[in-house]
Design a protein around this motif. Structure first.
Motif, PDB file in Angstrom:
ATOM      1  N   LEU A  86       7.399   0.929   3.068  1.00 43.84           N
ATOM      2  CA  LEU A  86       6.812   1.925   2.163  1.00 43.84           C
ATOM      3  C   LEU A  86       7.895   2.804   1.548  1.00 43.84           C
ATOM      4  N   ALA A  87       8.882   3.183   2.348  1.00 45.66           N
ATOM      5  CA  ALA A  87       9.968   4.041   1.854  1.00 45.66           C
ATOM      6  C   ALA A  87      10.786   3.323   0.786  1.00 45.66           C
ATOM      7  N   LEU A  88      11.058   2.047   0.991  1.00 47.37           N
ATOM      8  CA  LEU A  88      11.836   1.279   0.017  1.00 47.37           C
ATOM      9  C   LEU A  88      11.074   1.118  -1.295  1.00 47.37           C
ATOM     10  N   LEU A  89       9.761   0.986  -1.203  1.00 43.59           N
ATOM     11  CA  LEU A  89       8.946   0.865  -2.418  1.00 43.59           C
ATOM     12  C   LEU A  89       9.007   2.130  -3.265  1.00 43.59           C
ATOM     13  N   GLN A  90       9.170   3.272  -2.609  1.00 43.52           N
ATOM     14  CA  GLN A  90       9.235   4.538  -3.326  1.00 43.52           C
ATOM     15  C   GLN A  90      10.432   4.606  -4.264  1.00 43.52           C
ATOM     16  N   THR A  91      11.494   3.866  -3.935  1.00 44.77           N
ATOM     17  CA  THR A  91      12.692   3.842  -4.787  1.00 44.77           C
ATOM     18  C   THR A  91      12.763   2.530  -5.571  1.00 44.77           C
ATOM     19  N   GLN A  92      11.604   1.870  -5.715  1.00 45.55           N
ATOM     20  CA  GLN A  92      11.459   0.645  -6.505  1.00 45.55           C
ATOM     21  C   GLN A  92      12.325  -0.502  -5.991  1.00 45.55           C
ATOM     22  N   GLN A  93      12.626  -0.491  -4.702  1.00 46.20           N
ATOM     23  CA  GLN A  93      13.305  -1.621  -4.074  1.00 46.20           C
ATOM     24  C   GLN A  93      12.227  -2.597  -3.595  1.00 46.20           C
ATOM     25  N   TYR A  94      11.539  -3.198  -4.570  1.00 44.69           N
ATOM     26  CA  TYR A  94      10.337  -3.965  -4.280  1.00 44.69           C
ATOM     27  C   TYR A  94      10.596  -5.177  -3.390  1.00 44.69           C
ATOM     28  N   GLU A  96      12.993  -5.881  -1.209  1.00 44.17           N
ATOM     29  CA  GLU A  96      13.316  -5.526   0.167  1.00 44.17           C
ATOM     30  C   GLU A  96      12.133  -4.868   0.860  1.00 44.17           C
ATOM     31  N   GLY A  97      11.413  -4.025   0.119  1.00 39.66           N
ATOM     32  CA  GLY A  97      10.235  -3.364   0.689  1.00 39.66           C
ATOM     33  C   GLY A  97       9.176  -4.370   1.085  1.00 39.66           C
ATOM     34  N   ILE A  98       8.957  -5.377   0.243  1.00 38.46           N
ATOM     35  CA  ILE A  98       7.966  -6.418   0.535  1.00 38.46           C
ATOM     36  C   ILE A  98       8.372  -7.207   1.770  1.00 38.46           C
ATOM     37  N   LYS A  99       9.659  -7.493   1.919  1.00 42.73           N
ATOM     38  CA  LYS A  99      10.138  -8.211   3.115  1.00 42.73           C
ATOM     39  C   LYS A  99       9.812  -7.435   4.390  1.00 42.73           C
ATOM     40  N   LYS A 100      10.012  -6.123   4.337  1.00 45.93           N
ATOM     41  CA  LYS A 100       9.732  -5.302   5.518  1.00 45.93           C
ATOM     42  C   LYS A 100       8.231  -5.260   5.819  1.00 45.93           C
ATOM     43  N   LEU A 101       7.417  -5.172   4.770  1.00 46.27           N
ATOM     44  CA  LEU A 101       5.965  -5.164   4.979  1.00 46.27           C
ATOM     45  C   LEU A 101       5.492  -6.513   5.525  1.00 46.27           C
ATOM     46  N   ALA A 128       2.026  -3.720  -3.089  1.00 47.64           N
ATOM     47  CA  ALA A 128       3.470  -3.814  -3.361  1.00 47.64           C
ATOM     48  C   ALA A 128       3.789  -5.027  -4.221  1.00 47.64           C
ATOM     49  N   LYS A 129       3.148  -6.151  -3.930  1.00 50.02           N
ATOM     50  CA  LYS A 129       3.407  -7.357  -4.716  1.00 50.02           C
ATOM     51  C   LYS A 129       2.899  -7.199  -6.144  1.00 50.02           C
ATOM     52  N   TYR A 130       1.796  -6.492  -6.303  1.00 44.45           N
ATOM     53  CA  TYR A 130       1.315  -6.226  -7.665  1.00 44.45           C
ATOM     54  C   TYR A 130       2.279  -5.303  -8.403  1.00 44.45           C
ATOM     55  N   LEU A 131       2.767  -4.276  -7.723  1.00 44.61           N
ATOM     56  CA  LEU A 131       3.710  -3.346  -8.348  1.00 44.61           C
ATOM     57  C   LEU A 131       5.003  -4.055  -8.741  1.00 44.61           C
ATOM     58  N   GLU A 132       5.453  -4.979  -7.878  1.00 46.19           N
ATOM     59  CA  GLU A 132       6.665  -5.741  -8.190  1.00 46.19           C
ATOM     60  C   GLU A 132       6.442  -6.569  -9.451  1.00 46.19           C
ATOM     61  N   TRP A 133       5.281  -7.253  -9.528  1.00 43.41           N
ATOM     62  CA  TRP A 133       4.977  -8.046 -10.725  1.00 43.41           C
ATOM     63  C   TRP A 133       4.891  -7.145 -11.962  1.00 43.41           C
ATOM     64  N   LYS A 262       1.648 -18.073  -8.225  1.00 43.07           N
ATOM     65  CA  LYS A 262       1.768 -18.362  -9.655  1.00 43.07           C
ATOM     66  C   LYS A 262       1.309 -17.187 -10.514  1.00 43.07           C
ATOM     67  N   HIS A 263       0.384 -16.390  -9.988  1.00 38.77           N
ATOM     68  CA  HIS A 263      -0.182 -15.263 -10.745  1.00 38.77           C
ATOM     69  C   HIS A 263      -0.126 -13.987  -9.901  1.00 38.77           C
ATOM     70  N   PRO A 264       1.060 -13.380  -9.736  1.00 38.53           N
ATOM     71  CA  PRO A 264       1.192 -12.191  -8.878  1.00 38.53           C
ATOM     72  C   PRO A 264       0.318 -11.013  -9.295  1.00 38.53           C
ATOM     73  N   TRP A 265      -0.086 -10.971 -10.575  1.00 39.68           N
ATOM     74  CA  TRP A 265      -0.953  -9.876 -11.022  1.00 39.68           C
ATOM     75  C   TRP A 265      -2.266  -9.854 -10.245  1.00 39.68           C
ATOM     76  N   ALA A 266      -2.673 -11.010  -9.699  1.00 43.10           N
ATOM     77  CA  ALA A 266      -3.943 -11.095  -8.999  1.00 43.10           C
ATOM     78  C   ALA A 266      -3.939 -10.363  -7.660  1.00 43.10           C
ATOM     79  N   TYR A 267      -2.750  -9.954  -7.176  1.00 46.13           N
ATOM     80  CA  TYR A 267      -2.701  -9.157  -5.941  1.00 46.13           C
ATOM     81  C   TYR A 267      -3.487  -7.864  -6.112  1.00 46.13           C
ATOM     82  N   ARG A 268      -3.641  -7.441  -7.355  1.00 45.83           N
ATOM     83  CA  ARG A 268      -4.402  -6.219  -7.634  1.00 45.83           C
ATOM     84  C   ARG A 268      -5.846  -6.351  -7.189  1.00 45.83           C
ATOM     85  N   PHE A 269      -6.339  -7.583  -7.136  1.00 50.74           N
ATOM     86  CA  PHE A 269      -7.744  -7.828  -6.794  1.00 50.74           C
ATOM     87  C   PHE A 269      -7.912  -8.381  -5.393  1.00 50.74           C
TER      88      PHE A 269
END
Length: 270
Positions: A86-94, A96-101, A128-133, A262-269
């Motif tokens: 969560l902390a890494l996501l705050q600095t847009q280190q998507y 690395e943050g996703i790996k930790k999650l 996080a995956k949606y934010l990265e996309w 293939k469609h990371p935007w779908a993580y939003r749903f």
């Protein structure tokens, strides 16, 4: 101070910190946990408890520092990996943050797959995956638009240098150029999620799909909740149904994972 006395004193300070935390007195809790760390610096839970207080205060730099220390002490710390992510996501280190999650989810699922923190981690991972996309998509679209404008300008300047009139043929070339870039931009445009990848009850993407004897696939938590609160029957076919008749639908689960890749935007749903 003797080791046993230090340990006892540290545990007492941790309990005091827990009480302060429950009362939302985060500064006092941080002080208590810090004192516990001074007495016993090699106990990872003191570090993650203090990190949680820093999280409540939105002090993400200190969250990262405490969680990294907790993970050094205990590589299997679910909360350490989770809050560090969560902390890494705050600095847009998507990435690395996703790996930790993902590591936190792996560790949490192995311990108690139905615990509240596993569900919380799963939701944050999807977000996080949606934010990265979203971040990468915005960068790609900006680069495409910049490149398109440069190409259009170069095309117009070429005709001006050659003293050519900007007529029908030239306009057609610009239109063709626009179609090429618009086609490239559509790669990042959301489309519809196939119905077969969504639960019939929630209409959301499956996370843990199970299939009933009647051949209908449901989200596990949703169908179990139905069986407990509504009745022991299949909500679609009305046929008798028990928990023990439900079987994991691995084919649909793999299809969902492939669709999300293939469609990371779908993580939003999800």
């Amino acid at each position: 101070m003797a080791p046993k006395l230090r340990t006892k004193g540290a545990e007492k300070l941790k309990e005091e910190g827990n009480i302060y935390f429950q009362k939302c007195r985060y500064a006092a809790a941080i002080h208590a946990y810090t004192e516990a760390i001074v007495l016993c610096p090699n106990v990872p839970v003191y570090w993650t408890n203090r990190a949680l207080c820093h999280r409540k205060q939105n002090d993400w730099m200190k969250v990262e520092e405490d969680c990294r220390r907790a993970i050094q002490l205990d590589h299997a710390s679910v909360k350490g990996h989770y809050m560090l992510g969560l902390a890494l996501l705050q600095t847009q280190q998507y990435a690395e943050g996703i790996k930790k999650l993902e590591k936190a989810l792996e560790l949490g699922t192995g311990g108690n797959p139905t615990s509240y923190i596993v569900e919380e981690i799963r939701k944050e991972l999807s977000k996080a995956k949606y934010l990265e996309w979203e971040h990468e998509s915005a960068n790609r679209l900006w680069e495409l638009q910049t490149l398109k404008e440069c190409c259009e300008l170069a095309l117009k300047e070429r005709y001006l240098r050659e003293d050519n009139a900007f007529g029908k043929a030239e306009k057609e070339q610009l239109e063709a150029l626009g179609k090429v870039f618009n086609g490239a931009a559509k790669v990042d445009m959301p489309t519809e999620v196939p119905d077969y990848l969504c639960c019939k009850i929630t209409l959301e993407l499956f996370r843990d799909p199970v299939i009933s004897p009647s051949g209908v696939t449901y989200e596990r938590d949703i169908i179990l909740d139905h069986l407990q609160k509504v009745g022991m029957f299949d909500p679609m076919t009305r046929e008798p149904l028990s928990e023990y008749q439900l079987v994991s639908n691995l084919a649909i689960k793999e299809a969902v994972e492939a669709f999300l890749d293939k469609h990371p935007w779908a993580y939003r749903f999800s």
